[in-house]
Motif scaffolding. Structure first.
Motif, PDB file in Angstrom:
ATOM      1  N   UNK A  43      23.170 -42.902  38.824  1.00  0.00           N
ATOM      2  CA  UNK A  43      23.882 -41.796  38.185  1.00  0.00           C
ATOM      3  C   UNK A  43      24.509 -42.162  36.852  1.00  0.00           C
ATOM      4  N   UNK A  44      24.402 -43.431  36.441  1.00  0.00           N
ATOM      5  CA  UNK A  44      25.034 -43.855  35.190  1.00  0.00           C
ATOM      6  C   UNK A  44      24.428 -43.196  33.946  1.00  0.00           C
ATOM      7  N   UNK A  45      23.099 -42.970  33.858  1.00  0.00           N
ATOM      8  CA  UNK A  45      22.589 -42.242  32.681  1.00  0.00           C
ATOM      9  C   UNK A  45      23.210 -40.859  32.546  1.00  0.00           C
ATOM     10  N   UNK A  46      23.436 -40.187  33.674  1.00  0.00           N
ATOM     11  CA  UNK A  46      24.074 -38.871  33.622  1.00  0.00           C
ATOM     12  C   UNK A  46      25.517 -38.992  33.127  1.00  0.00           C
ATOM     13  N   UNK A  47      26.204 -40.039  33.557  1.00  0.00           N
ATOM     14  CA  UNK A  47      27.565 -40.273  33.060  1.00  0.00           C
ATOM     15  C   UNK A  47      27.547 -40.501  31.558  1.00  0.00           C
ATOM     16  N   UNK A  48      26.529 -41.206  31.070  1.00  0.00           N
ATOM     17  CA  UNK A  48      26.393 -41.408  29.626  1.00  0.00           C
ATOM     18  C   UNK A  48      26.214 -40.078  28.897  1.00  0.00           C
ATOM     19  N   UNK A  49      25.481 -39.151  29.507  1.00  0.00           N
ATOM     20  CA  UNK A  49      25.273 -37.845  28.866  1.00  0.00           C
ATOM     21  C   UNK A  49      26.568 -37.047  28.782  1.00  0.00           C
ATOM     22  N   UNK A 197       7.941 -44.182  30.074  1.00  0.00           N
ATOM     23  CA  UNK A 197       7.824 -42.735  29.821  1.00  0.00           C
ATOM     24  C   UNK A 197       8.065 -42.423  28.358  1.00  0.00           C
ATOM     25  N   UNK A 198       8.946 -43.174  27.717  1.00  0.00           N
ATOM     26  CA  UNK A 198       9.224 -42.968  26.296  1.00  0.00           C
ATOM     27  C   UNK A 198      10.196 -41.835  26.044  1.00  0.00           C
ATOM     28  N   UNK A 199      10.723 -41.805  24.843  1.00  0.00           N
ATOM     29  CA  UNK A 199      11.686 -40.764  24.468  1.00  0.00           C
ATOM     30  C   UNK A 199      11.020 -39.395  24.538  1.00  0.00           C
ATOM     31  N   UNK A 200      11.680 -38.469  25.211  1.00  0.00           N
ATOM     32  CA  UNK A 200      11.106 -37.137  25.412  1.00  0.00           C
ATOM     33  C   UNK A 200      11.190 -36.296  24.144  1.00  0.00           C
ATOM     34  N   UNK A 201      10.243 -35.369  23.971  1.00  0.00           N
ATOM     35  CA  UNK A 201      10.260 -34.503  22.783  1.00  0.00           C
ATOM     36  C   UNK A 201      11.556 -33.696  22.710  1.00  0.00           C
ATOM     37  N   UNK A 202      12.054 -33.550  21.502  1.00  0.00           N
ATOM     38  CA  UNK A 202      13.256 -32.761  21.243  1.00  0.00           C
ATOM     39  C   UNK A 202      14.455 -33.246  22.058  1.00  0.00           C
ATOM     40  N   UNK A 203      14.535 -34.559  22.272  1.00  0.00           N
ATOM     41  CA  UNK A 203      15.662 -35.100  23.014  1.00  0.00           C
ATOM     42  C   UNK A 203      16.952 -34.904  22.224  1.00  0.00           C
ATOM     43  N   UNK A 204      18.032 -34.615  22.932  1.00  0.00           N
ATOM     44  CA  UNK A 204      19.328 -34.376  22.287  1.00  0.00           C
ATOM     45  C   UNK A 204      20.382 -35.246  22.957  1.00  0.00           C
ATOM     46  N   UNK A 205      21.266 -35.803  22.147  1.00  0.00           N
ATOM     47  CA  UNK A 205      22.337 -36.652  22.671  1.00  0.00           C
ATOM     48  C   UNK A 205      23.704 -35.985  22.518  1.00  0.00           C
ATOM     49  N   UNK A 206      23.686 -34.676  22.304  1.00  0.00           N
ATOM     50  CA  UNK A 206      24.946 -33.935  22.236  1.00  0.00           C
ATOM     51  C   UNK A 206      25.572 -33.869  23.629  1.00  0.00           C
ATOM     52  N   UNK A 207      26.900 -33.742  23.679  1.00  0.00           N
ATOM     53  CA  UNK A 207      27.581 -33.673  24.964  1.00  0.00           C
ATOM     54  C   UNK A 207      27.160 -32.415  25.723  1.00  0.00           C
ATOM     55  N   UNK A 282      18.190 -38.143  27.176  1.00  0.00           N
ATOM     56  CA  UNK A 282      19.292 -37.475  26.497  1.00  0.00           C
ATOM     57  C   UNK A 282      20.179 -36.717  27.457  1.00  0.00           C
ATOM     58  N   UNK A 283      20.653 -35.543  27.024  1.00  0.00           N
ATOM     59  CA  UNK A 283      21.598 -34.791  27.849  1.00  0.00           C
ATOM     60  C   UNK A 283      20.932 -33.924  28.918  1.00  0.00           C
ATOM     61  N   UNK A 284      19.603 -34.027  29.085  1.00  0.00           N
ATOM     62  CA  UNK A 284      18.938 -33.296  30.165  1.00  0.00           C
ATOM     63  C   UNK A 284      18.629 -34.216  31.352  1.00  0.00           C
ATOM     64  N   UNK A 285      19.134 -35.435  31.318  1.00  0.00           N
ATOM     65  CA  UNK A 285      18.885 -36.373  32.405  1.00  0.00           C
ATOM     66  C   UNK A 285      19.541 -35.860  33.692  1.00  0.00           C
ATOM     67  N   UNK A 286      18.889 -36.079  34.810  1.00  0.00           N
ATOM     68  CA  UNK A 286      19.426 -35.651  36.101  1.00  0.00           C
ATOM     69  C   UNK A 286      20.539 -36.600  36.541  1.00  0.00           C
ATOM     70  N   UNK A 287      21.327 -36.146  37.510  1.00  0.00           N
ATOM     71  CA  UNK A 287      22.383 -37.023  38.043  1.00  0.00           C
ATOM     72  C   UNK A 287      21.815 -38.159  38.883  1.00  0.00           C
ATOM     73  N   UNK A 288      20.509 -38.129  39.138  1.00  0.00           N
ATOM     74  CA  UNK A 288      19.779 -39.246  39.749  1.00  0.00           C
ATOM     75  C   UNK A 288      18.560 -39.500  38.862  1.00  0.00           C
ATOM     76  N   UNK A 289      18.542 -40.623  38.179  1.00  0.00           N
ATOM     77  CA  UNK A 289      17.494 -40.906  37.198  1.00  0.00           C
ATOM     78  C   UNK A 289      16.104 -40.852  37.822  1.00  0.00           C
TER      79      UNK A 289
END
Length: 472
Positions: A43-49, A197-207, A282-289
């Motif tokens: 769940x840490x990637x989701x916390x990062x988002x 998998x690589x960086x997804x198209x139109x990835x966003x790192x906004x909160x 980015x910010x569309x990551x699930x709470x379980x990677x």
């Protein structure tokens, strides 16, 4: 006082945590990895988002440093009183705050934490086992693909009926080692799959949060996620209690060596998963990677199986389980020695001595000795029989429930399904045959079809057929 110390020694030798003090430094390493690295890392990637790059990285690093420092404090305090080892948290609490206040401060909090952790482990193990089952069944077209999560939690719990019979903490070293390897494995799968998998198209790192209130709530939620991921101190004293100690070679040296190795593994698990998972999704990551990754299916299924194995080890390493595993509680009269007045500092020992003398006098009281002994034995036997009857009743109830559920499960015949599907207006013959084949394997969906209005039945069949074709 000698008699009191003797009784205290007997209880220490009886309890699983302290019955075997022959652990090595590497026991400390993988016990600490098992206790800390859990499913929370996923769940840490989701916390990062929820935090963003700057605060997220800062909090991850600070959490690693702070928890390492507080763990070092626990290791040092284990033998801070010469000739005395604080093997359990309540003993440390009694030393710091006194007999009664120490217990009231430490024990309620410890019980809440341990019960909560046990519940989380049970649910996480059951859900991961179900996820593994569902992924495999999707590939192999299993007939019974709608088993409830509750049953998987019960399957997970049944494993501990066996493991709880291991005699002491060191006896679960193999289980703990396997759990530590599994935690490293599924963490590696998570970050390597993200990298592949690589960086997804139109990835966003906004909160994620849009309003200021949402951002604040997300921030605290992320702090909780990170804190849970780094929660492994609840078993530190118990781990060190299994390591031998002498004035020349105190237990803190091998314990700290194991802690350093464990925290290197923690860093290897946590930082790549957190940073790469957030970088890819980015910010569309699930709470379980693992849910965000989805494919390859076999690898994600394997990772979920690793989570199950790891949580089994973590559950067994939990002090609320390990403290009384495989022990028939026949020392209730003596347990007060562990929790009694000034147990940690040795004051009030005369009270224990008096109590011990009184118990000895009662046990050796001439003519009444055999009567008392027989009475006590019969009471213990009645308690044992009552416990056995209660367990038998629970098992019988569970068996009856499962049998009733199995009998209630409808057994479909091809003719019944064919007759029902053929009556649907507008359905084509090839669709009828495909639907019959599908509904025979999925009686729950067939029951939904029967309950729907006539004008919605064709849409339901087409929807189910489309889901089935996409699952292939």
């Amino acid at each position: 006082m000698d008699e009191n110390m003797k009784r205290q020694k007997e209880i220490e030798d009886w309890l699983p945590i302290t019955s075997a003090r022959n652990a090595k430094w590497w026991y400390s390493a993988f016990h600490n990895v098992t206790a800390m690295v859990g499913a929370g890392v996923l769940g840490l990637p989701y916390a990062m988002s929820q935090l963003g790059w700057g605060p997220g990285v800062a909090i991850l690093v600070l959490s690693w440093v702070i928890t390492l420092y507080t763990l070092w404090q626990m290791v040092e305090m284990h033998e801070m009183v010469p000739g005395k080892r604080f093997d359990r948290y309540h003993e440390l609490g009694q030393h710091a705050f006194g007999d009664k206040l120490g217990l009231w401060i430490v024990v309620p909090q410890q019980i809440v934490v341990e019960v909560g952790v046990d519940i989380v482990y049970m649910v996480t193990g059951g859900k991961s086992l179900k996820k593994f089952h569902d992924l495999i069944c999707k590939q192999r077209q299993c007939k019974n693909d709608d088993i409830k999560t509750t049953y998987f939690i019960m399957i997970f719990a049944s494993v501990h009926f066996v493991l709880s019979h291991l005699p002491n903490f060191n006896a679960i070293a193999g289980v703990s080692l396997a759990a530590a390897v599994m935690s490293l494995s599924y963490s590696t799968i998570a970050w390597t799959s993200s990298l592949h998998k690589g960086v997804q198209p139109e990835v966003s790192y906004a909160l994620i949060g849009q309003s200021n209130a949402a951002k604040v709530l997300d921030f605290f939620n992320a702090l909780g996620t990170v804190a849970f991921a780094y929660a492994g101190h609840n078993v530190v004293l118990e781990i060190q209690a299994t390591i031998p100690s002498t004035p020349e070679k105190p237990s803190k040296k091998p314990m700290w060596k194991g802690v350093i190795v464990a925290y290197i593994v923690v860093a290897i698990c946590y930082f790549p998963v957190s940073l790469l998972g957030y970088w890819v999704f980015g910010n569309v990551v699930s709470d379980d990677i693992l849910i965000s990754l989805e494919k390859p299916v076999w690898l994600i299924a394997l990772a979920n199986l690793f989570v199950v194995i790891h949580v089994i080890g973590s559950y067994q390493a939990n002090p609320s389980v390990a403290s009384y595993a495989n022990k028939y509680i026949e020392h209730w009269d003596d347990i007060s020695i562990l929790l009694g007045p000034d147990r940690a500092v040795g004051d009030g020992g005369e009270h224990h001595e008096e109590g011990a003398t009184m118990m000895d006098d009662e046990a050796c009281d001439g003519s009444s000795s055999s009567i008392d002994t027989t009475s006590m034995s019969s009471k213990k036997k009645r308690k044992s029989d009552s416990l056995a009857d209660a367990v038998t009743q629970v098992v019988d109830t569970l068996k009856s429930y499962v049998e009733a559920r199995l009998k209630a499960t409808p057994t479909l015949g091809g003719k019944e399904v064919f007759d029902e599907v053929s009556k649907v207006v507008g359905i084509l013959r090839p669709q009828v045959l495909r639907a019959v084949n599908m509904f025979v394997e999925m009686p729950v969906k067939f029951q939904v079809l029967k309950d729907l209005p006539s004008d919605q039945k064709l849409d339901w069949i087409l929807l189910c057929l489309d889901e089935r074709s996409r699952s292939f």
